[in-house]
Design an enzyme around this catalytic site. Structure first.
Site, PDB file in Angstrom:
ATOM      1  N   SER A   1      -3.879   6.908  12.789  1.00  0.00           N
ATOM      2  CA  SER A   1      -3.618   6.795  14.231  1.00  0.00           C
ATOM      3  C   SER A   1      -4.944   6.861  15.010  1.00  0.00           C
ATOM      4  O   SER A   1      -5.953   7.374  14.530  1.00  0.00           O
ATOM      5  CB  SER A   1      -2.675   7.907  14.694  1.00  0.00           C
ATOM      6  OG  SER A   1      -3.372   9.122  14.768  1.00  0.00           O
ATOM      7  N   ASN A   2      -4.890   6.336  16.247  1.00  0.00           N
ATOM      8  CA  ASN A   2      -6.124   6.314  17.044  1.00  0.00           C
ATOM      9  C   ASN A   2      -6.588   7.718  17.415  1.00  0.00           C
ATOM     10  O   ASN A   2      -7.787   7.951  17.582  1.00  0.00           O
ATOM     11  CB  ASN A   2      -5.917   5.434  18.278  1.00  0.00           C
ATOM     12  CG  ASN A   2      -5.902   3.955  17.903  1.00  0.00           C
ATOM     13  OD1 ASN A   2      -5.846   3.604  16.721  1.00  0.00           O
ATOM     14  ND2 ASN A   2      -5.960   3.084  18.888  1.00  0.00           N
ATOM     15  N   GLU A   3      -5.646   8.661  17.504  1.00  0.00           N
ATOM     16  CA  GLU A   3      -6.066  10.058  17.752  1.00  0.00           C
ATOM     17  C   GLU A   3      -6.922  10.553  16.578  1.00  0.00           C
ATOM     18  O   GLU A   3      -7.960  11.186  16.762  1.00  0.00           O
ATOM     19  CB  GLU A   3      -4.840  10.977  17.922  1.00  0.00           C
ATOM     20  CG  GLU A   3      -4.045  10.775  19.195  1.00  0.00           C
ATOM     21  CD  GLU A   3      -3.095   9.573  19.112  1.00  0.00           C
ATOM     22  OE1 GLU A   3      -2.847   9.056  18.004  1.00  0.00           O
ATOM     23  OE2 GLU A   3      -2.620   9.141  20.181  1.00  0.00           O
TER      24      GLU A   3
ATOM     25  N   GLN B   1       0.837  -1.200   0.000  1.00  0.00           N
ATOM     26  CA  GLN B   1       0.000   0.000   0.000  1.00  0.00           C
ATOM     27  C   GLN B   1       0.876   1.255   0.000  1.00  0.00           C
ATOM     28  O   GLN B   1       1.559   1.527   0.994  1.00  0.00           O
ATOM     29  CB  GLN B   1      -0.873   0.004   1.262  1.00  0.00           C
ATOM     30  CG  GLN B   1      -1.732   1.239   1.435  1.00  0.00           C
ATOM     31  CD  GLN B   1      -2.424   1.264   2.803  1.00  0.00           C
ATOM     32  OE1 GLN B   1      -1.935   0.651   3.748  1.00  0.00           O
ATOM     33  NE2 GLN B   1      -3.544   1.947   2.897  1.00  0.00           N
ATOM     34  N   GLY B   2       0.840   2.023  -1.074  1.00  0.00           N
ATOM     35  CA  GLY B   2       1.643   3.243  -1.166  1.00  0.00           C
ATOM     36  C   GLY B   2       0.796   4.479  -0.932  1.00  0.00           C
ATOM     37  O   GLY B   2       0.434   5.172  -1.893  1.00  0.00           O
TER      38      GLY B   2
ATOM     39  N   SER C   1       1.234   6.597   2.513  1.00  0.00           N
ATOM     40  CA  SER C   1       1.976   7.565   3.329  1.00  0.00           C
ATOM     41  C   SER C   1       3.244   8.045   2.626  1.00  0.00           C
ATOM     42  O   SER C   1       3.867   7.300   1.857  1.00  0.00           O
ATOM     43  CB  SER C   1       2.380   6.940   4.654  1.00  0.00           C
ATOM     44  OG  SER C   1       1.259   6.415   5.305  1.00  0.00           O
TER      45      SER C   1
ATOM     46  N   GLU D   1      -9.788  -1.172   5.503  1.00  0.00           N
ATOM     47  CA  GLU D   1      -8.519  -1.351   6.237  1.00  0.00           C
ATOM     48  C   GLU D   1      -8.771  -1.267   7.734  1.00  0.00           C
ATOM     49  O   GLU D   1      -8.181  -1.997   8.510  1.00  0.00           O
ATOM     50  CB  GLU D   1      -7.507  -0.278   5.798  1.00  0.00           C
ATOM     51  CG  GLU D   1      -6.159  -0.430   6.506  1.00  0.00           C
ATOM     52  CD  GLU D   1      -5.105   0.585   6.066  1.00  0.00           C
ATOM     53  OE1 GLU D   1      -5.425   1.483   5.255  1.00  0.00           O
ATOM     54  OE2 GLU D   1      -3.961   0.459   6.531  1.00  0.00           O
TER      55      GLU D   1
HETATM   56  C1  LIG Z   1       3.853  -0.625  11.309  1.00  0.00           C
HETATM   57  C2  LIG Z   1       3.319   0.381  10.337  1.00  0.00           C
HETATM   58  C3  LIG Z   1       2.964  -0.032   9.077  1.00  0.00           C
HETATM   59  C4  LIG Z   1       2.508   0.905   8.153  1.00  0.00           C
HETATM   60  N1  LIG Z   1       2.234   0.467   6.882  1.00  0.00           N
HETATM   61  C5  LIG Z   1       1.874   1.371   5.950  1.00  0.00           C
HETATM   62  C6  LIG Z   1       1.676   0.958   4.602  1.00  0.00           C
HETATM   63  O1  LIG Z   1       1.812  -0.234   4.265  1.00  0.00           O
HETATM   64  N2  LIG Z   1       1.359   1.888   3.695  1.00  0.00           N
HETATM   65  C7  LIG Z   1       1.191   3.205   4.027  1.00  0.00           C
HETATM   66  O2  LIG Z   1       0.864   3.984   3.146  1.00  0.00           O
HETATM   67  N3  LIG Z   1       1.384   3.634   5.281  1.00  0.00           N
HETATM   68  C8  LIG Z   1       1.727   2.749   6.258  1.00  0.00           C
HETATM   69  N4  LIG Z   1       1.942   3.173   7.542  1.00  0.00           N
HETATM   70  C9  LIG Z   1       1.871   4.605   7.833  1.00  0.00           C
HETATM   71  C10 LIG Z   1       0.712   5.024   8.719  1.00  0.00           C
HETATM   72  O3  LIG Z   1      -0.485   5.057   8.003  1.00  0.00           O
HETATM   73  C11 LIG Z   1       1.086   6.393   9.310  1.00  0.00           C
HETATM   74  O4  LIG Z   1       2.191   6.176  10.189  1.00  0.00           O
HETATM   75  C12 LIG Z   1      -0.053   7.017  10.066  1.00  0.00           C
HETATM   76  O5  LIG Z   1      -1.075   7.413   9.203  1.00  0.00           O
HETATM   77  C13 LIG Z   1       0.430   8.243  10.883  1.00  0.00           C
HETATM   78  O6  LIG Z   1       1.108   9.134  10.063  1.00  0.00           O
HETATM   79  P1  LIG Z   1       2.584   9.644  10.458  1.00  0.00           P
HETATM   80  O7  LIG Z   1       3.415   8.468  10.796  1.00  0.00           O
HETATM   81  O8  LIG Z   1       3.048  10.553   9.376  1.00  0.00           O
HETATM   82  O9  LIG Z   1       2.390  10.462  11.802  1.00  0.00           O
HETATM   83  P2  LIG Z   1       1.906  11.977  11.953  1.00  0.00           P
HETATM   84  O10 LIG Z   1       0.746  12.217  11.047  1.00  0.00           O
HETATM   85  O11 LIG Z   1       3.087  12.861  11.842  1.00  0.00           O
HETATM   86  O12 LIG Z   1       1.367  11.969  13.439  1.00  0.00           O
HETATM   87  C14 LIG Z   1       2.274  12.028  14.558  1.00  0.00           C
HETATM   88  C15 LIG Z   1       1.434  12.022  15.832  1.00  0.00           C
HETATM   89  O13 LIG Z   1       0.595  13.194  15.850  1.00  0.00           O
HETATM   90  C16 LIG Z   1      -0.777  12.833  16.021  1.00  0.00           C
HETATM   91  N5  LIG Z   1      -1.621  13.704  15.196  1.00  0.00           N
HETATM   92  C17 LIG Z   1      -1.409  14.089  13.914  1.00  0.00           C
HETATM   93  N6  LIG Z   1      -2.413  14.874  13.482  1.00  0.00           N
HETATM   94  C18 LIG Z   1      -3.278  15.002  14.524  1.00  0.00           C
HETATM   95  C19 LIG Z   1      -4.541  15.672  14.696  1.00  0.00           C
HETATM   96  N7  LIG Z   1      -5.089  16.370  13.711  1.00  0.00           N
HETATM   97  N8  LIG Z   1      -5.164  15.536  15.887  1.00  0.00           N
HETATM   98  C20 LIG Z   1      -4.606  14.805  16.907  1.00  0.00           C
HETATM   99  N9  LIG Z   1      -3.427  14.161  16.791  1.00  0.00           N
HETATM  100  C21 LIG Z   1      -2.775  14.246  15.608  1.00  0.00           C
HETATM  101  C22 LIG Z   1      -0.865  11.392  15.508  1.00  0.00           C
HETATM  102  O14 LIG Z   1      -1.945  10.707  16.106  1.00  0.00           O
HETATM  103  C23 LIG Z   1       0.476  10.819  15.936  1.00  0.00           C
HETATM  104  O15 LIG Z   1       0.420  10.415  17.274  1.00  0.00           O
HETATM  105  C24 LIG Z   1       2.389   2.272   8.503  1.00  0.00           C
HETATM  106  C25 LIG Z   1       2.732   2.682   9.785  1.00  0.00           C
HETATM  107  C26 LIG Z   1       3.205   1.775  10.695  1.00  0.00           C
HETATM  108  C27 LIG Z   1       3.589   2.268  12.072  1.00  0.00           C
END
Ligand SMILES: Cc1cc2nc3c(=O)[nH]c(=O)nc-3n(C[C@H](O)[C@H](O)[C@H](O)COP(=O)(O)OP(=O)(O)OC[C@H]3O[C@@H](n4cnc5c(N)ncnc54)[C@H](O)[C@@H]3O)c2cc1C
Length: 378
Positions: free
Chosen positions: A364-366, A130-131, A133, A248
């Site tokens: 994320s759960n948030e 899945q591409g 992020s 998902e």
């Molecule tokens: C093990 C794993 C597998 C994954 N696999 C895939 C994959 O196959 N393909 C893919 O595309 N992606 C994948 N991901 C990416 C995943 O979808 C992202 O990590 C996720 O959406 C969070 O984005 P971020 O890491 O950029 O964190 P950020 O968006 O930078 O968030 C950082 C923190 O800030 C909080 N936050 C951000 N915005 C808000 C808001 N508006 N209100 C409250 N809190 C907020 C978040 O909850 C988090 O705690 C994977 C991630 C993990 C950890």
């Protein structure tokens, strides 16, 4: 084990048929490998052989409609199947093909796209990643920048995707790309189906906290993708992605967690305090099961709301069970040199570490709490 009270009369025979199949067809080596897996994303060396066995029986994709190769089961049958597979310790299949991209290909795909991709997903010939992020686009996914510029009948892609689970195994990727910078960010995104062997794609490993190589960063350097590989209209990829994210996030957390909890409860020497905590989790999981069945049947609620609620409840329960597993294992978690420690205890620590990610991935759960607030409060 699925709570008997949740099984409708008439489905006991179905459950017996599934149990008999699992008893006869789940190879011991796959069951053992699954029991020692440290992630919900189990290596394809373990999952694909099991997928082939299921596919030969017509059961690789329980959620698919019959016309595309599903077994034509109702929601409760599908739930019973998931619960029995988890109780038997069968490896969970990779969701990216069967559960994520397949439903959107069914919904948005052309006749040719359906005919090409769906049978290859079922058989495991195509393994998907899945591409979505990017380094600057996770929670705020609509800010993604991977550029796709039309050139003749192709798009030319430049940029990168990150956290791409199993990109190092996959021969296909479904990706969100930027095809326009006009208007709202959501309005300039398209959904592409890519061949990972296309020149210009490089997969770089990222190690997790637990030491696993599970995800990657994927770089695109002048990668040519036929426009015919677009799913849905140009600049209409956001709707496709939203549809996919419901699959998902939602789903069936309780069957796998109940399987784990039962295996933990079967360990010797657990004191009364930890036993009480295990019992409390068991009660919570029975309630989660009931909610998941209700959601699958489309009873009383918006699917997106259910998907977010179940994602939070399922992943938080998983993390509590991980903590309990570490408490129960104690020093045994570090003393598996001879391979004799029960699997649930031997992998307690890497699972604990790996599952920290469960409240981050799939949104994320948030962010899920934010979505719930918006859906309820408007
Ligand atoms: C093990 C794993 C597998 C994954 N696999 C895939 C994959 O196959 N393909 C893919 O595309 N992606 C994948 N991901 C990416 C995943 O979808 C992202 O990590 C996720 O959406 C969070 O984005 P971020 O890491 O950029 O964190 P950020 O968006 O930078 O968030 C950082 C923190 O800030 C909080 N936050 C951000 N915005 C808000 C808001 N508006 N209100 C409250 N809190 C907020 C978040 O909850 C988090 O705690 C994977 C991630 C993990 C950890």
């Amino acid at each position: 084990m699925l709570n008997d009270a949740l099984i409708e009369p008439g489905l006991a025979d179905f459950r017996a048929e599934v149990r008999a199949f699992l008893e006869a067809s789940l190879p011991d080596d796959l069951r053992r490998a699954a029991s020692r897996a440290t992630s919900v994303f189990i290596d394809p060396a373990v999952t694909l052989p099991w997928q082939r066995i299921l596919n030969a029986r017509g059961w690789a994709a329980p959620d698919w409609p019959g016309e595309f190769g599903g077994p034509g089961w109702n929601e409760v049958q599908r739930y019973i199947f998931a619960a029995e597979c988890a109780a038997a310790g069968a490896p969970g299949l990779a969701p990216m093909g069967l559960k994520m991209v397949a439903p959107v290909i069914m919904h948005y795909g052309t006749v040719d796209q359906r005919a090409h991709y769906l049978p290859r997903i079922l058989s495991g010939e195509d393994y998907w990643c899945q591409g979505f992020s990017e380094p600057g686009a996770g929670s705020d996914l609509a800010s993604l920048q991977l550029r796709a510029v039309a050139d003749g009948s192709d798009y030319v892609l430049n940029g990168s995707k990150i956290w791409t689970t199993h990109a190092h195994f996959a021969n296909r990727m479904f990706a969100l790309v930027r095809t326009s910078t006009e208007g709202k960010p959501q309005a300039g995104i398209s959904f592409l189906l890519l061949d990972m062997a296309t020149p210009g794609i490089t997969v770089e490993p990222i190690r997790t906290l637990a030491g696993d190589h599970e995800f990657n960063q994927v770089f695109f350097d002048d990668v040519r993708v036929p426009q015919a590989n677009r799913l849905g209209g140009e600049n209409e990829g956001w709707s496709v992605a939203k549809h996919l994210l419901t699959f998902e996030r939602g789903g069936k957390y309780a069957p796998g967690l109940i399987g784990r909890l039962e295996r933990l409860r079967a360990q010797d020497g657990i004191g009364p305090v930890l036993r009480a905590e295990l019992d409390r989790e068991a009660i919570g999981l029975t309630a989660l099961q009931a909610l998941e069945i209700k959601a699958m049947r489309g009873l009383g609620g918006n699917p997106a709301l259910y998907a977010s609620v179940l994602k939070i409840l399922g992943t938080e329960a998983a993390q509590r069970i991980d903590t309990l597993a570490c408490d129960i294992a104690g020093p045994a978690a570090w003393a598996d040199a001879d391979g004799q420690t029960p699997a649930e205890l031997a992998v307690a620590v890497p699972r604990y570490l790996n599952d920290r990610a469960a409240s981050i991935y799939a949104g994320s759960n948030e962010i899920q709490r934010d979505l719930i607030a918006r859906l309820i409060l408007g």
